[in-house]
Write a protein that holds these residues in place. Structure first.
Motif, PDB file in Angstrom:
ATOM      1  N   ARG A   1      47.502  45.983  29.272  1.00 48.37           N
ATOM      2  CA  ARG A   1      46.369  45.522  30.077  1.00 48.37           C
ATOM      3  C   ARG A   1      46.423  46.123  31.482  1.00 48.37           C
ATOM      4  N   GLN A   2      47.619  46.262  32.050  1.00 47.90           N
ATOM      5  CA  GLN A   2      47.736  46.878  33.369  1.00 47.90           C
ATOM      6  C   GLN A   2      47.201  48.306  33.366  1.00 47.90           C
ATOM      7  N   VAL A   3      47.525  49.051  32.320  1.00 46.28           N
ATOM      8  CA  VAL A   3      47.050  50.430  32.226  1.00 46.28           C
ATOM      9  C   VAL A   3      45.513  50.449  32.165  1.00 46.28           C
ATOM     10  N   GLU A   4      44.944  49.575  31.365  1.00 48.21           N
ATOM     11  CA  GLU A   4      43.478  49.551  31.239  1.00 48.21           C
ATOM     12  C   GLU A   4      42.820  49.102  32.536  1.00 48.21           C
ATOM     13  N   LEU A   5      43.374  48.093  33.187  1.00 52.95           N
ATOM     14  CA  LEU A   5      42.805  47.629  34.457  1.00 52.95           C
ATOM     15  C   LEU A   5      42.914  48.707  35.530  1.00 52.95           C
ATOM     16  N   ALA A   6      44.000  49.462  35.509  1.00 51.62           N
ATOM     17  CA  ALA A   6      44.148  50.561  36.462  1.00 51.62           C
ATOM     18  C   ALA A   6      43.064  51.608  36.248  1.00 51.62           C
ATOM     19  N   GLU A   7      42.758  51.894  34.984  1.00 48.18           N
ATOM     20  CA  GLU A   7      41.670  52.828  34.680  1.00 48.18           C
ATOM     21  C   GLU A   7      40.354  52.305  35.234  1.00 48.18           C
ATOM     22  N   LEU A   8      40.109  51.025  35.052  1.00 45.47           N
ATOM     23  CA  LEU A   8      38.873  50.437  35.572  1.00 45.47           C
ATOM     24  C   LEU A   8      38.842  50.482  37.103  1.00 45.47           C
ATOM     25  N   ALA A   9      40.013  50.338  37.726  1.00 43.09           N
ATOM     26  CA  ALA A   9      40.080  50.283  39.180  1.00 43.09           C
ATOM     27  C   ALA A   9      39.998  51.655  39.839  1.00 43.09           C
ATOM     28  N   GLY A  10      40.099  52.712  39.067  1.00 40.84           N
ATOM     29  CA  GLY A  10      39.929  54.019  39.694  1.00 40.84           C
ATOM     30  C   GLY A  10      40.823  55.096  39.153  1.00 40.84           C
ATOM     31  N   GLY A  11      41.657  54.789  38.203  1.00 37.98           N
ATOM     32  CA  GLY A  11      42.464  55.844  37.621  1.00 37.98           C
ATOM     33  C   GLY A  11      43.937  55.503  37.585  1.00 37.98           C
ATOM     34  N   ASP A  12      44.700  56.393  36.987  1.00 40.22           N
ATOM     35  CA  ASP A  12      46.140  56.163  36.812  1.00 40.22           C
ATOM     36  C   ASP A  12      46.904  56.682  38.028  1.00 40.22           C
ATOM     37  N   HIS A  13      46.790  55.972  39.155  1.00 40.74           N
ATOM     38  CA  HIS A  13      47.580  56.304  40.341  1.00 40.74           C
ATOM     39  C   HIS A  13      48.236  55.031  40.838  1.00 40.74           C
ATOM     40  N   GLN A  14      49.184  55.194  41.762  1.00 40.19           N
ATOM     41  CA  GLN A  14      50.046  54.079  42.138  1.00 40.19           C
ATOM     42  C   GLN A  14      49.249  52.908  42.690  1.00 40.19           C
ATOM     43  N   GLU A  15      48.294  53.197  43.530  1.00 37.62           N
ATOM     44  CA  GLU A  15      47.521  52.113  44.149  1.00 37.62           C
ATOM     45  C   GLU A  15      46.759  51.324  43.089  1.00 37.62           C
ATOM     46  N   ALA A  16      46.143  52.053  42.123  1.00 41.65           N
ATOM     47  CA  ALA A  16      45.406  51.365  41.068  1.00 41.65           C
ATOM     48  C   ALA A  16      46.337  50.552  40.181  1.00 41.65           C
ATOM     49  N   ARG A  17      47.539  51.121  39.877  1.00 40.15           N
ATOM     50  CA  ARG A  17      48.483  50.381  39.041  1.00 40.15           C
ATOM     51  C   ARG A  17      48.973  49.130  39.751  1.00 40.15           C
ATOM     52  N   SER A  18      49.203  49.235  41.037  1.00 39.86           N
ATOM     53  CA  SER A  18      49.660  48.066  41.797  1.00 39.86           C
ATOM     54  C   SER A  18      48.587  46.993  41.837  1.00 39.86           C
ATOM     55  N   TYR A  19      47.361  47.444  42.020  1.00 41.81           N
ATOM     56  CA  TYR A  19      46.238  46.507  42.054  1.00 41.81           C
ATOM     57  C   TYR A  19      46.099  45.799  40.698  1.00 41.81           C
ATOM     58  N   ALA A  20      46.199  46.556  39.604  1.00 40.67           N
ATOM     59  CA  ALA A  20      46.092  45.968  38.268  1.00 40.67           C
ATOM     60  C   ALA A  20      47.206  44.953  38.036  1.00 40.67           C
ATOM     61  N   ALA A  21      48.427  45.298  38.464  1.00 42.15           N
ATOM     62  CA  ALA A  21      49.545  44.375  38.276  1.00 42.15           C
ATOM     63  C   ALA A  21      49.334  43.096  39.076  1.00 42.15           C
ATOM     64  N   SER A  22      48.769  43.254  40.288  1.00 42.06           N
ATOM     65  CA  SER A  22      48.533  42.054  41.109  1.00 42.06           C
ATOM     66  C   SER A  22      47.488  41.144  40.475  1.00 42.06           C
ATOM     67  N   LEU A  23      46.482  41.750  39.840  1.00 40.07           N
ATOM     68  CA  LEU A  23      45.451  40.946  39.195  1.00 40.07           C
ATOM     69  C   LEU A  23      46.049  40.100  38.072  1.00 40.07           C
TER      70      LEU A  23
END
Length: 575
Positions: free
Chosen positions: A539-561
């Protein structure tokens, strides 16, 4: 979630880009995510087709290219309204669920489909009646639906609960009763007007029939017989004299029939003295003698009645001609003419039509009063529902970036019908200083999305028992607003099963269940794949994609969600 319908399974075979797919679902909040064009709407399209959509060319486009057969099958748990419908239709409810299936087949260049419910074939009208008991589909931009005549009134009615539905049912009965009474009155009035227009000719016809003094349907037959008797009176008298001469007096010196019978009777009596077995024959001879005596007396009486009266014969023939002329003129026998005369007397003199018209007018007036009373009761229920809806919608809309929103339900009198005598319009204003105006005319796409979500939330609290499906209802809104919408969807999912197709990470993170839709090309053929994301990492990977792509900031944001809850937009600003 209590008492609601839940979609528990979906099976697709040769539908769109799907060769074969089987999915299982649970209650709560489910999201579907994926890239644009991946086929996320396949769930909604499949359910729409299953429940009566995809007719004609739409059905042929729905089938997978090259396939001769396609199937959509869905399993739903039972809700009380669904169970009542099944009982009314005498359809089976097996083990607390219904399995609804639709199959398409190509045959001789023609595509046909068949619907089944728990293995029993059902028709399209039954499917259409079943649809509102199973799913409620909401898509962005339902402005056209909102603008349809009566749609806002019907939505308001669903917010009124059982009291309003009962009042609506009473209105339907009262309207039907009034329509029946009004139609009968209109028909009677038309007949009365026609009668008045034809009154002169009818009065002339009645006068003609009255002057004939018709009483006996067999009068013409009797007159014909009497005419024949009078016309041949002399011949008949001659015949009577001849017969009486031979029976009683004798002719040309010979004994009469009675003389012969008397002599025969004396001889029978003498023979009986010698042979007692002749008693029966003797008795029969006595009877013959008596019968001939009676015959002679009746013939004598008949002869006494015979007379040759030219005046009587002329009067009789004139009457007979009058009756025959009446029958020719009106094309009926005497029985029909007598019946016609009696009906004309009733219509023209007894006031029968007028009395019937008065009775029908009283019935129509009473039915109209009942109709208006039922409409008034329904209107009161609608005002109560409108006040409730206004309060609930304002409470739901303000957290979604609409702090200055105003909403009102305008209810105005309209011509009566089977759904009452109210015209309902939703009025909306999102900005200070702007007057309330019709919602469908002034709400932007984003405002309409938020309104529809808030409205369906209110509706679920009022009466909905169905699965709710939202197709990108959160499109075009900011991260802060999408967080509020996510919170509302979570709240809604506590009452009803909710599906949402979304591109918003805040909304996707709030879901209880997450499915990813993607396209794959296998040996040059494109397929749609649907997979459930069951672990946090996926789910983190998919949320990161929704948030803007597979980069550190997006992954961190997805994990926080996922780590701290997704319903607080303040805690999770968009990256």
């Amino acid at each position: 979630m209590t008492g609601g319908c839940v979609l528990t399974a979906l099976r697709l075979e040769n539908i769109a880009l799907i060769e074969r797919l089987e999915l299982t679902f649970s209650a709560g909040f489910t999201v579907l995510t994926g890239e644009t064009g991946a086929g996320k709407s396949i769930l909604l399209d499949a359910l729409d087709a299953l429940l009566g959509g995809a007719q004609g060319a739409g059905a042929s486009r729905l089938l997978r290219q090259g396939a001769s057969r396609g199937v959509i099958e869905a399993c739903f748990s039972l809700s009380p309204p669904l169970l009542r419908w099944l009982e009314a239709e005498e359809l089976p409810a097996e083990e607390g669920e219904v399995v609804l299936a639709r199959e398409w087949r190509w045959s001789d260049g023609r595509l046909s489909s068949r619907n089944r419910l728990n293995g029993v074939t059902i028709n399209r009208s039954q499917v259409q009646a079943l649809r509102p008991l199973l799913v409620d589909l909401t898509v962005q931009g339902q402005t056209q639906q909102l603008a349809r005549a009566g749609q806002q009134r019907r939505w308001l009615d669903r917010c009124g609960g059982a009291p309003l539905q009962q009042a609506l049912g009473q209105v339907g009965v009262a309207w039907s009763d009034w329509k029946t009474a009004a139609a009968a009155l209109d028909q009677a009035r038309a007949a009365w007007q026609q009668l008045q227009a034809e009154r002169a000719s009818r009065e002339a016809l009645l006068a003609d029939l009255d002057s004939a003094a018709l009483e006996d349907p067999q009068e013409a037959l009797h007159l014909q017989q009497e005419q024949d008797r009078l016309a041949h009176g002399v011949r008949l008298q001659e015949g009577v004299m001849t017969l009486l001469g031979r029976l009683v007096e004798g002719a040309e010196g010979a004994p009469s029939v009675l003389d012969h019978l008397a002599a025969c009777e004396a001889e029978w009596q003498a023979m009986e003295q010698c042979d007692g077995s002749l008693a029966e024959l003797h008795g029969r001879a006595v009877e013959v003698h008596q019968l001939v005596q009676d015959l002679a007396r009746d013939l004598d009486r008949y002869g006494a009645c015979l007379e040759s009266d030219p005046e009587s014969l002329a009067a009789l023939q004139e009457r007979l001609q009058q009756l025959r002329a009446l029958q020719r003129r009106h094309g009926q026998d005497l029985a029909g003419l007598i019946d016609l005369r009696d009906r004309l007397r009733d219509e023209l003199h007894s006031g029968g039509a007028g009395v019937s018209l008065e009775v029908l007018e009283q019935r129509e007036c009473q039915a109209r009063r009942c109709r208006d009373q039922a409409n008034a009761q329904l209107s009161q229920c609608r005002h109560e529902a409108a006040a409730w809806l206004e309060g609930q919608l304002m409470e739901a809309l303000r957290p979604m970036g609409l702090a200055n929103v105003r909403f009102a339900v305008a209810i105005e009198p309209s011509g009566p019908g089977e759904e009452g005598a109210d015209a309902v319009q939703f009025l909306f204003s999102a900005n200070p200083g702007h007057a309330l105006a019709p919602l469908a005319e002034v709400a932007s796409g984003g405002e309409m999305s938020r309104f529809l979500l808030a409205f369906k939330t209110c509706l679920a609290a009022a009466d909905s028992h169905v699965t709710l499906l939202f197709d990108e209802i959160d499109a075009g809104v900011s991260g802060r607003v999408s967080g509020a919408m996510a919170a509302l969807l979570q709240r809604l999912a506590r009452q009803r099963q909710v599906f949402c197709i979304t591109h918003q990470p805040l909304v996707a993170a709030a879901a209880d269940h997450h499915f990813r839709v993607a396209k794959q090309v296998v040996e040059g053929v494109t397929h749609t794949r649907v997979s459930q994301l069951r672990d946090t990492r996926a789910r983190q990977v998919e949320l990161a994609e929704l948030a803007g792509g597979d980069h550190q900031e997006a992954r961190s944001y997805a994990a926080s969600l996922l780590g701290r809850g997704a319903t607080s937009p303040e805690a999770h600003p968009a990256p």
